[in-house]
Design a protein around this motif. Sequence first.
Motif, PDB file in Angstrom:
ATOM      1  N   LYS A  13       0.835  -1.202   0.000  1.00 25.79           N
ATOM      2  CA  LYS A  13       0.000   0.000   0.000  1.00 25.79           C
ATOM      3  C   LYS A  13       0.865   1.245   0.000  1.00 25.79           C
ATOM      4  CE  LYS A  13      -0.526   0.284   5.053  1.00 25.79           C
ATOM      5  NZ  LYS A  13       0.455  -0.751   5.381  1.00 25.79           N
ATOM      6  N   THR A  14       0.214   2.383  -0.279  1.00 27.44           N
ATOM      7  CA  THR A  14       0.836   3.700  -0.180  1.00 27.44           C
ATOM      8  C   THR A  14       0.079   4.480   0.877  1.00 27.44           C
ATOM      9  OG1 THR A  14       1.357   3.662  -2.533  1.00 27.44           O
ATOM     10  CG2 THR A  14       1.468   5.791  -1.437  1.00 27.44           C
ATOM     11  N   SER A  15       0.791   4.987   1.877  1.00 23.56           N
ATOM     12  CA  SER A  15       0.169   5.753   2.950  1.00 23.56           C
ATOM     13  C   SER A  15       0.714   7.178   2.925  1.00 23.56           C
ATOM     14  CB  SER A  15       0.464   5.110   4.312  1.00 23.56           C
ATOM     15  OG  SER A  15      -0.074   5.882   5.365  1.00 23.56           O
ATOM     16  N   ALA A  16      -0.171   8.152   2.752  1.00 25.77           N
ATOM     17  CA  ALA A  16       0.215   9.567   2.729  1.00 25.77           C
ATOM     18  C   ALA A  16      -0.379  10.270   3.941  1.00 25.77           C
ATOM     19  CB  ALA A  16      -0.278  10.231   1.446  1.00 25.77           C
ATOM     20  N   VAL A  17       0.462  10.993   4.677  1.00 24.06           N
ATOM     21  CA  VAL A  17       0.022  11.733   5.870  1.00 24.06           C
ATOM     22  C   VAL A  17       0.516  13.167   5.770  1.00 24.06           C
ATOM     23  CG1 VAL A  17       0.241  11.955   8.378  1.00 24.06           C
ATOM     24  CG2 VAL A  17      -0.068   9.694   7.350  1.00 24.06           C
ATOM     25  N   ILE A  18      -0.354  14.103   6.087  1.00 26.80           N
ATOM     26  CA  ILE A  18      -0.027  15.529   6.058  1.00 26.80           C
ATOM     27  C   ILE A  18      -0.252  16.093   7.455  1.00 26.80           C
ATOM     28  CG2 ILE A  18      -0.645  17.771   5.074  1.00 26.80           C
ATOM     29  CD1 ILE A  18      -1.733  16.209   2.632  1.00 26.80           C
ATOM     30  N   CYS A  19       0.734  16.825   7.970  1.00 27.00           N
ATOM     31  CA  CYS A  19       0.579  17.454   9.276  1.00 27.00           C
ATOM     32  C   CYS A  19       1.002  18.910   9.198  1.00 27.00           C
ATOM     33  CB  CYS A  19       1.364  16.714  10.351  1.00 27.00           C
ATOM     34  SG  CYS A  19       3.153  16.940  10.285  1.00 27.00           S
ATOM     35  N   ASP A  20       0.676  19.675  10.244  1.00 29.04           N
ATOM     36  CA  ASP A  20       1.089  21.070  10.296  1.00 29.04           C
ATOM     37  C   ASP A  20       2.404  21.192  11.043  1.00 29.04           C
ATOM     38  OD1 ASP A  20       0.470  20.799  12.987  1.00 29.04           O
ATOM     39  OD2 ASP A  20      -1.396  21.953  12.868  1.00 29.04           O
ATOM     40  N   ALA A  21       2.851  22.419  11.253  1.00 28.65           N
ATOM     41  CA  ALA A  21       4.155  22.648  11.880  1.00 28.65           C
ATOM     42  C   ALA A  21       4.213  22.133  13.311  1.00 28.65           C
ATOM     43  CB  ALA A  21       4.491  24.136  11.839  1.00 28.65           C
ATOM     44  N   ALA A  22       3.057  22.026  13.959  1.00 25.61           N
ATOM     45  CA  ALA A  22       3.010  21.534  15.331  1.00 25.61           C
ATOM     46  C   ALA A  22       2.954  20.016  15.397  1.00 25.61           C
ATOM     47  CB  ALA A  22       1.804  22.127  16.054  1.00 25.61           C
ATOM     48  N   GLY A  23       2.918  19.362  14.237  1.00 26.83           N
ATOM     49  CA  GLY A  23       2.855  17.912  14.205  1.00 26.83           C
ATOM     50  C   GLY A  23       1.460  17.347  14.271  1.00 26.83           C
ATOM     51  N   GLU A  24       0.441  18.190  14.175  1.00 26.68           N
ATOM     52  CA  GLU A  24      -0.949  17.724  14.207  1.00 26.68           C
ATOM     53  C   GLU A  24      -1.346  17.244  12.812  1.00 26.68           C
ATOM     54  OE1 GLU A  24      -5.494  19.321  15.113  1.00 26.68           O
ATOM     55  OE2 GLU A  24      -3.753  20.554  15.647  1.00 26.68           O
ATOM     56  N   ILE A  25      -1.853  16.029  12.729  1.00 27.86           N
ATOM     57  CA  ILE A  25      -2.227  15.455  11.440  1.00 27.86           C
ATOM     58  C   ILE A  25      -3.476  16.144  10.897  1.00 27.86           C
ATOM     59  CG2 ILE A  25      -3.026  13.364  10.267  1.00 27.86           C
ATOM     60  CD1 ILE A  25      -1.249  11.756  12.136  1.00 27.86           C
ATOM     61  N   LYS A  26      -3.364  16.622   9.671  1.00 28.77           N
ATOM     62  CA  LYS A  26      -4.467  17.341   9.029  1.00 28.77           C
ATOM     63  C   LYS A  26      -5.133  16.531   7.924  1.00 28.77           C
ATOM     64  CE  LYS A  26      -4.083  21.130  11.394  1.00 28.77           C
ATOM     65  NZ  LYS A  26      -5.174  21.568  12.279  1.00 28.77           N
ATOM     66  N   GLY A  27      -4.418  15.575   7.378  1.00 25.70           N
ATOM     67  CA  GLY A  27      -4.994  14.775   6.310  1.00 25.70           C
ATOM     68  C   GLY A  27      -4.223  13.492   6.119  1.00 25.70           C
ATOM     69  N   ARG A  28      -4.908  12.472   5.637  1.00 22.66           N
ATOM     70  CA  ARG A  28      -4.253  11.196   5.385  1.00 22.66           C
ATOM     71  C   ARG A  28      -5.073  10.376   4.411  1.00 22.66           C
ATOM     72  NH1 ARG A  28      -3.028   8.684  10.707  1.00 22.66           N
ATOM     73  NH2 ARG A  28      -2.038   7.187   9.328  1.00 22.66           N
ATOM     74  N   ALA A  29      -4.412   9.462   3.720  1.00 29.68           N
ATOM     75  CA  ALA A  29      -5.101   8.593   2.764  1.00 29.68           C
ATOM     76  C   ALA A  29      -4.247   7.378   2.460  1.00 29.68           C
ATOM     77  CB  ALA A  29      -5.418   9.347   1.476  1.00 29.68           C
ATOM     78  N   LEU A  30      -4.909   6.333   2.009  1.00 25.26           N
ATOM     79  CA  LEU A  30      -4.234   5.105   1.596  1.00 25.26           C
ATOM     80  C   LEU A  30      -4.454   4.878   0.107  1.00 25.26           C
ATOM     81  CD1 LEU A  30      -5.121   2.606   4.482  1.00 25.26           C
ATOM     82  CD2 LEU A  30      -2.911   3.683   4.050  1.00 25.26           C
ATOM     83  N   GLY A  31      -3.437   4.328  -0.548  1.00 21.10           N
ATOM     84  CA  GLY A  31      -3.540   3.968  -1.948  1.00 21.10           C
ATOM     85  C   GLY A  31      -2.976   2.590  -2.188  1.00 21.10           C
ATOM     86  N   GLY A  32      -2.839   2.217  -3.447  1.00 13.64           N
ATOM     87  CA  GLY A  32      -2.350   0.888  -3.801  1.00 13.64           C
ATOM     88  C   GLY A  32      -0.848   0.753  -3.663  1.00 13.64           C
ATOM     89  N   PRO A  33      -0.290  -0.377  -4.071  1.00 13.84           N
ATOM     90  CA  PRO A  33       1.150  -0.640  -3.938  1.00 13.84           C
ATOM     91  C   PRO A  33       1.994   0.390  -4.669  1.00 13.84           C
ATOM     92  CG  PRO A  33      -0.046  -2.639  -4.543  1.00 13.84           C
ATOM     93  CD  PRO A  33      -1.005  -1.509  -4.685  1.00 13.84           C
ATOM     94  N   SER A  34       3.197   0.661  -4.138  1.00 17.34           N
ATOM     95  CA  SER A  34       4.089   1.632  -4.789  1.00 17.34           C
ATOM     96  C   SER A  34       5.561   1.268  -4.607  1.00 17.34           C
ATOM     97  CB  SER A  34       3.826   3.043  -4.256  1.00 17.34           C
ATOM     98  OG  SER A  34       3.896   3.083  -2.840  1.00 17.34           O
ATOM     99  N   ASN A  35       5.863  -0.026  -4.641  1.00 18.42           N
ATOM    100  CA  ASN A  35       7.266  -0.455  -4.620  1.00 18.42           C
ATOM    101  C   ASN A  35       7.896  -0.052  -5.944  1.00 18.42           C
ATOM    102  OD1 ASN A  35       9.560  -2.295  -5.279  1.00 18.42           O
ATOM    103  ND2 ASN A  35       9.120  -3.126  -3.259  1.00 18.42           N
ATOM    104  N   PHE A  36       8.883   0.829  -5.892  1.00 19.19           N
ATOM    105  CA  PHE A  36       9.457   1.396  -7.105  1.00 19.19           C
ATOM    106  C   PHE A  36      10.107   0.331  -7.986  1.00 19.19           C
ATOM    107  CE2 PHE A  36      13.220   3.243  -9.246  1.00 19.19           C
ATOM    108  CZ  PHE A  36      12.552   4.091 -10.135  1.00 19.19           C
ATOM    109  N   ALA A  37      10.794  -0.616  -7.367  1.00 18.46           N
ATOM    110  CA  ALA A  37      11.498  -1.639  -8.144  1.00 18.46           C
ATOM    111  C   ALA A  37      10.540  -2.521  -8.920  1.00 18.46           C
ATOM    112  CB  ALA A  37      12.368  -2.488  -7.223  1.00 18.46           C
ATOM    113  N   TYR A  38       9.329  -2.722  -8.370  1.00 22.10           N
ATOM    114  CA  TYR A  38       8.364  -3.595  -9.024  1.00 22.10           C
ATOM    115  C   TYR A  38       7.539  -2.853 -10.075  1.00 22.10           C
ATOM    116  CZ  TYR A  38       9.199  -6.892  -5.144  1.00 22.10           C
ATOM    117  OH  TYR A  38       9.769  -7.746  -4.235  1.00 22.10           O
ATOM    118  N   LEU A  39       7.312  -1.549  -9.860  1.00 22.45           N
ATOM    119  CA  LEU A  39       6.368  -0.811 -10.701  1.00 22.45           C
ATOM    120  C   LEU A  39       7.017   0.011 -11.801  1.00 22.45           C
ATOM    121  CD1 LEU A  39       3.829   0.539  -8.039  1.00 22.45           C
ATOM    122  CD2 LEU A  39       3.636  -1.508  -9.456  1.00 22.45           C
TER     123      LEU A  39
END
Length: 359
Positions: A13-39
Motif C-alpha cells: 500500500k501507499t500511505s500519505a500523511v499531512i501534518c502542520d508545523a506543530a505535528g498535528e495530522i491534518k490529512g491522510r489517505a491510503l492507496g495501492g502498492p508503490s514499490n518502485f522496483a516492481y512498478l
Amino acid sequence: MSLYLCVDCGGSKTSAVICDAAGEIKGRALGGPSNFAYLGIKAFTEAVKVAVSDALKTCVDPHSVEPVALPPPQPLFAAAWLGVSGVDSQGAIDTITPVISQLLGVPPGRSLVVANDTHLLAAPLQMHDDVSCAVTCIGGTGGIVVSFTQEADGKLKEMGRVGGWGWILGDEGGGYHVGREAVRQIVLRADIASVEGRETVDEAKNTLEGRVMKQFGLGSDVYELLPAVHLPDPGAGLAVTETNAPPYVFIPREKRLSQLAPLVFQSAFEDEDPLALKVLQITSRELVQQISILLRPGAPRAVKASDGVICFGGSLVGVEKYRNMILDQLAERGHVFKRVEFISDAAAVGAKGLASAHT
C-alpha cells in the motif's frame, strides 16, 4: 506552506500523511502498492499522486469527492519525505526526485527527501535525546534492516544496510520467507518420514500442514505442494481452461507463499504447533543474523545496541511474540537495545519527525 507531507511507499500500500508545523495530522489517505522496483517510475508516480491527492482532499474538505489537482497551482508543502520500498541506489533516487518535485511543487534539496522506506522508521532517533543511533527492522511484505546515526542538523545518516533484495533473493523475516520456510519444513518432514517412518506428533497441535494444504486446495499428499508452488505465474504461457481449477492457479507465485504467513503465525502462537514454531525460529534467526551485521564490534560503521533504539515496522514484526523471538535472540548475542519501538504508522511518525526537523 505550513504543511508537511510524508508518504510511505510499500509493496502492499501507499500511505500519505499531512501534518502542520506543530505535528498535528491534518490529512491522510491510503492507496495501492508503490514499490518502485516492481512498478517503475510511471506507475509509481501515479500511485503517489492518488494517495497525496486523496490526503489533500481530507485536509480541505473531508466530505469532498473531488480530487485535489497535482501539481498544485500554488505551493502547498513546506517539505516532503518519501520513504520508498525498492529504492536501493542513488540512481533510483535521482530518477524519482525530479518527477516527485514537479508533482508536489517542492524544490529538490533539504525540503524534499526521497529515501528507502526504512528511513521513516528511524524517525524516533530524532525524538529521543537518550539514544545516538537507530536500527530499523522491516518484517512485512518484505524484509530489510538498516542502521542510522543523526547529523548535527538533525538529518538521518545511513550507516549500513542488510537485506531487502526482494523475494527472489531474500527478504528474510518477511511474508514470503515465512511461507517458503513453512512449505520447506512440511516437505522436509515428509522426506524424513520416508526414511524413518512417521514421527509421533500431538495431532491437536499439528495444524500447520493441514492449513497449508487446505489453502492450496490439496488433499493429504504433501508432495502435491511442489507443483502447486512451482506452477508459473498466471499469464506466463499457462492457459487455464478448467472451470474448476484450484485457486492458486490464478495467484502469482510470490503471493502463493507469502499468503501462508498468517497461517504459520496462527498455528505457532494459537495452537503451539511445534513445526510452525520451528519455522518462525528459523526465519527470525536469519533476520537476527542480518541485524547483527549492523552491530559488529570494531566495524568502522557499526552501531551499538546499548546506545540505540530498534524500530520495528511491518505486519509480521507487529506480532509481539514474533518480535520477542527476535529480541531474545539478539540478547543471546549480547545486543540489548536501550529502546524498542514498534511503529504501526510510519507515515504519521515520519510526518511529525519532518515537521520537528524543519521547525
